[in-house]
Design an enzyme around this catalytic site. Structure first.
Site, PDB file in Angstrom:
ATOM      1  N   LYS A 187       0.853  -1.196   0.000  1.00  0.00           N
ATOM      2  CA  LYS A 187       0.000   0.000   0.000  1.00  0.00           C
ATOM      3  C   LYS A 187       0.898   1.258   0.000  1.00  0.00           C
ATOM      4  O   LYS A 187       1.872   1.304  -0.735  1.00  0.00           O
ATOM      5  CB  LYS A 187      -0.976  -0.048   1.172  1.00  0.00           C
ATOM      6  CG  LYS A 187      -1.757  -1.370   1.178  1.00  0.00           C
ATOM      7  CD  LYS A 187      -2.891  -1.386   2.148  1.00  0.00           C
ATOM      8  CE  LYS A 187      -3.594  -2.745   2.103  1.00  0.00           C
ATOM      9  NZ  LYS A 187      -4.811  -2.771   2.909  1.00  0.00           N
ATOM     10  N   GLU A 215      -9.522  -0.534  -2.119  1.00  0.00           N
ATOM     11  CA  GLU A 215      -9.182   0.848  -1.781  1.00  0.00           C
ATOM     12  C   GLU A 215      -9.161   1.724  -3.026  1.00  0.00           C
ATOM     13  O   GLU A 215      -9.502   2.911  -2.966  1.00  0.00           O
ATOM     14  CB  GLU A 215      -7.839   0.875  -1.048  1.00  0.00           C
ATOM     15  CG  GLU A 215      -7.951   0.275   0.350  1.00  0.00           C
ATOM     16  CD  GLU A 215      -6.645  -0.238   0.923  1.00  0.00           C
ATOM     17  OE1 GLU A 215      -6.683  -0.813   2.026  1.00  0.00           O
ATOM     18  OE2 GLU A 215      -5.593  -0.080   0.269  1.00  0.00           O
ATOM     19  N   SER A 243      -6.212  -9.332   6.472  1.00  0.00           N
ATOM     20  CA  SER A 243      -5.587  -9.574   7.780  1.00  0.00           C
ATOM     21  C   SER A 243      -4.950 -10.962   7.868  1.00  0.00           C
ATOM     22  O   SER A 243      -5.053 -11.644   8.890  1.00  0.00           O
ATOM     23  CB  SER A 243      -6.604  -9.363   8.910  1.00  0.00           C
ATOM     24  OG  SER A 243      -7.073  -8.028   8.909  1.00  0.00           O
TER      25      SER A 243
END
Length: 253
Positions: free
Chosen positions: A11, A96, A213
């Protein structure tokens, strides 16, 4: 036999110097030879990482690509740019990107066609539902709609080159993880959708990752599921030792 594929999506973390430090530390870890490995960093880290990881099996990929070769598209990165620096793979349609930058299934489809028809890069297509979708029991409908739109117009040979990353949006960066059974149910359903769109052969060969996660503590149980072929790892991929532990999911230790 599908080769496991584990990719770390950094990211918007790590400067070029931090990326180089990470690469040096990762090279000191014992990396499995039977797992496909990729790091997908911010654009500014692509060249230094390619250089530092030269001679290893670790691939380097981009977090995005645009569907035009060049032009007045401030802030975008093109396929020719990625090809010239030797990128190996590219994420398309991360939640995202869809949430914050208004990416649509239409733009994802155009990007997939661009990458598949004009390069040898592996596209990693992200799909997944919001918490409200799952609470309404509509998770499969949402993911099926995304897949069918994103794969629109792709030939069977093209479709077979796509890696699909199932990332339930409610589990990304939240610390929440879909249970192994929830993840397997959706990945099995995704394989069924590909079977419906193409064939048994393509459905059985396509790589499906789980993302949300993923960490050393849960990767083994996830990877034991028959329809989960890998992981798209977020936060845990930023720490060399943690990422190496995830890659070592087959170990009995």
């Amino acid at each position: 036999m599908r080769t496991p594929f584990i990719a770390g999506n950094w990211k918007m973390y790590k400067t070029p110097s931090e990326a180089e430090t990470f690469a040096e530390a990762l090279k000191k870890q014992k990396l499995p030879e039977d797992v496909r490995i990729a790091i997908i960093p911010p654009y500014v880290d692509l060249v230094p990482l390619k250089e530092k990881l030269k001679g290893t099996s670790v691939e380097v990929g981009s977090q995005n690509v645009f569907y035009e070769d060049e032009g007045a598209y401030t802030g975008e990165i093109s396929l020719p740019m990625l090809k010239e620096i030797g990128a190996d793979c590219v994420i398309i349609g991360h939640s995202e990107r869809r949430q914050y930058f208004n990416e649509t299934d239409g733009s994802c489809c155009r990007k997939l066609r661009k990458v598949l028809r004009e390069s040898s890069l592996t596209p990693i297509l992200c799909v997944g539902e919001k918490l409200s979708d799952r609470e309404a029991g509509e998770q499969l409908m949402v993911v099926s709609k995304e897949l069918r739109a994103d794969f629109s117009g792709l030939t069977e040979d093209e479709a077979a080159r796509v890696v699909i990353a199932y990332e339930p949006i409610w589990a990304i960066g939240t610390g929440k993880t879909a249970t192994p059974d929830q993840a397997e149910d959706m990945c099995r359903s995704i394989r069924g959708i590909i079977r419906d769109l193409y064939s048994d052969e393509t459905a059985e060969s396509i790589i499906i990752q789980y993302g949300g996660s993923v960490k050393p503590e849960n990767v083994k149980e996830l990877m034991e599921k028959p329809d989960i072929d890998g992981a798209l790892v977020g936060g845990a991929s930023l720490i060399p030792e943690k990422f190496a532990a995830i890659l070592d999911f087959k170990s009995e230790a």
